[in-house]
Design a protein around this motif. Structure first.
Motif, short mmCIF file in Angstrom:
data_model
loop_
_atom_site.label_atom_id
_atom_site.label_comp_id
_atom_site.label_asym_id
_atom_site.label_seq_id
_atom_site.Cartn_x
_atom_site.Cartn_y
_atom_site.Cartn_z
N ASP A 156 15.55 1.79 -11.18
CA ASP A 156 13.77 2.35 -10.76
C ASP A 156 14.11 3.63 -9.65
N ASN A 182 9.38 8.79 -7.88
CA ASN A 182 9.30 9.52 -9.31
C ASN A 182 8.24 8.27 -10.39
N THR A 238 10.09 6.30 -12.44
CA THR A 238 10.89 6.63 -13.67
C THR A 238 11.83 5.32 -13.76
N HIS A 239 12.60 4.76 -14.41
CA HIS A 239 13.85 3.94 -14.61
C HIS A 239 15.15 3.69 -15.88
N GLN A 264 17.10 13.39 -9.80
CA GLN A 264 16.59 12.36 -10.91
C GLN A 264 18.10 11.77 -11.20
#
Length: 184
Positions: free
Chosen positions: A154, A158, A160-161, A180
């Motif tokens: 995770d 941001n 996201t995962h 990222q």
């Protein structure tokens, strides 16, 4: 300082139940090689084989240091130039958090003991659904490699995962992946 924004990754896996509650939070330095230290009363002191690591104690390996910490069936292996701090909470759902400032930490736990266990750096997290993985954290980022099971990585920044499995590596690096999550 321990919580530098440069360190980028966190994840979670395994917590074993110990039969002796007095030792439930203590990890034991079962194998040592080279210089390994613990922070006691604001001073770095040499860690000895067989020493118990109490809750919230910082441990670091120096350039040629390695240490294996054990608690029941669980192991934490710290490579050279690594610094961590372990925190355990009890209760109905025990939770162990290893805060990794930098370096290399490998975790192994028996699959039947997996409950909740985290290795984290300040800005990233990973939920481990497996039992053997390694985290490498450096000045520009971090990576997680899975040798058994699955890990959900995770990114707190941001939100996201991604879930990775055996043989995969998830990397988050300011330079190489532009911050990222990259899976290989």
């Amino acid at each position: 300082m321990f919580f530098s924004l440069r360190y980028v990754l966190a994840f979670a896996t395994a917590c074993a139940f110990l039969t002796t509650s007095a030792l439930a939070d203590d990890w034991i330095a079962s194998q040592l090689r080279g210089p390994v230290q613990q922070l006691v009363g604001g001073q770095w002191q040499t860690l000895e084989r067989g020493s118990a690591i109490p809750d919230l104690r910082m441990v670091r390996t120096l350039v040629a240091g390695h240490v294996t910490l054990t608690r029941g069936e669980e192991t934490l292996e710290l490579g050279p130039n690594t610094q961590i701090q372990i925190h355990d909470t009890g209760g109905a759902k025990p939770f162990t958090t290893v805060k990794q400032a930098y370096g290399t930490v490998s975790v192994e736990a028996q699959v039947e003991n997996v409950q909740h266990f985290a290795v984290e750096t300040p800005s990233r997290a990973a939920v481990v659904k497996g039992t053997r993985f390694t985290v490498i954290s450096g000045s520009s980022g971090a990576s997680v490699s899975v040798r058994r099971g699955h890990v959900e990585v995770d990114d707190h920044r941001n939100h996201t995962h991604v879930t990775i499995g055996v043989g995969q590596t998830a990397t988050i690096d300011k330079v190489k992946t532009a911050g990222q999550i990259d899976v290989a």
